[in-house]
Scaffold this motif. Structure first.
Motif, mmCIF file in Angstrom:
data_model
loop_
_atom_site.group_PDB
_atom_site.id
_atom_site.type_symbol
_atom_site.label_atom_id
_atom_site.label_comp_id
_atom_site.label_asym_id
_atom_site.label_seq_id
_atom_site.Cartn_x
_atom_site.Cartn_y
_atom_site.Cartn_z
ATOM 1 N N ASP A 18 -46.631 -69.627 0.377
ATOM 2 C CA ASP A 18 -46.991 -68.527 1.269
ATOM 3 C C ASP A 18 -48.377 -68.835 1.815
ATOM 4 N N VAL A 23 -50.923 -62.914 -1.335
ATOM 5 C CA VAL A 23 -49.523 -62.963 -1.765
ATOM 6 C C VAL A 23 -49.344 -64.044 -2.821
ATOM 7 N N ASP A 62 -41.949 -68.201 1.824
ATOM 8 C CA ASP A 62 -42.131 -67.202 2.876
ATOM 9 C C ASP A 62 -41.595 -67.769 4.190
ATOM 10 N N GLY A 70 -40.393 -71.071 7.216
ATOM 11 C CA GLY A 70 -39.843 -71.140 5.877
ATOM 12 C C GLY A 70 -38.388 -71.573 5.881
ATOM 13 N N ILE A 89 -38.663 -65.027 1.112
ATOM 14 C CA ILE A 89 -39.319 -63.735 1.279
ATOM 15 C C ILE A 89 -39.897 -63.646 2.693
ATOM 16 N N THR A 90 -40.037 -62.426 3.176
ATOM 17 C CA THR A 90 -40.644 -62.233 4.488
ATOM 18 C C THR A 90 -41.165 -60.811 4.618
ATOM 19 N N LYS A 112 -40.808 -58.096 2.028
ATOM 20 C CA LYS A 112 -42.060 -57.626 1.455
ATOM 21 C C LYS A 112 -42.404 -56.249 2.015
#
Length: 129
Positions: A18, A23, A62, A70, A89-90, A112
Motif C-alpha cells: 500500500d 495503512v 491495494d 494493484g 483492498i481499495t 476500506k
C-alpha cells in the motif's frame, strides 16, 4: 505475554502493499497482533522484485498504487509466484474492481475501511487453504 512460538500463525508471512504509510502501519499491527509475520511494501515493483527472489505465500495488495495498479501487480504476482494467495483492498467503491480482482485470482476483496475481524478471518482462511 505470548512468545512467537505460542502464536498460531508465526510461521506465515504476509506481504502488504500500500502506498499510504498509515495503512501499512495499521495493517502491519493488525496482522502481527494475530501472529503473522509482516513484510511491508510501498512500491509495487519492490514487492514484485521480492517475489522473484523469495517465496510469497500471501499478499494484501491495494488497488490504487503509483505507476502500476494493484490489479496489474496481482497479474504479475500470479506469474512470478503462482501459488501466492492474495487479498485485494481499495478505498474506492467501484464494483468492477471487485469483479476484476476476483477474476484475476484474488481470494478476497475488501473495501476500506473494513472490519478487522472479517479481514483476519479471510487471511486465516486463505492461509489454511
Amino acid at each position: 505475554m505470548r512468545s512467537v512460538c505460542d502464536v498460531p500463525h508465526s510461521n506465515h508471512t504476509v506481504c502488504v502493499l500500500d502506498d499510504e504509510p498509515s495503512v501499512l502501519r495499521a495493517l502491519g499491527r493488525l496482522l502481527m497482533s494475530d501472529g503473522f509475520r509482516v513484510l511491508k511494501f510501498c512500491e509495487p515493483q519492490v514487492l514484485l522484485d521480492h517475489a522473484r527472489n523469495q517465496l510469497v505465500e500471501f499478499a494484501v495488495i491495494d488497488i490504487r498504487m503509483p505507476g502500476m495498479s494493484g490489479l496489474e501487480v496481482l497479474a504479475e504476482l500470479q506469474t512470478v509466484s503462482p501459488d501466492a494467495r492474495v487479498i485485494v483492498i481499495t478505498g474506492e467503491s467501484d464494483p468492477s474492481h471487485k469483479a476484476a480482482a476476483l477474476a484475476g485470482g484474488a481470494c478476497a476483496f475488501f473495501l476500506k475501511p473494513f472490519d478487522d475481524e472479517l479481514f483476519l478471518q479471510a487471511v486465516r482462511k486463505a492461509i489454511s487453504a
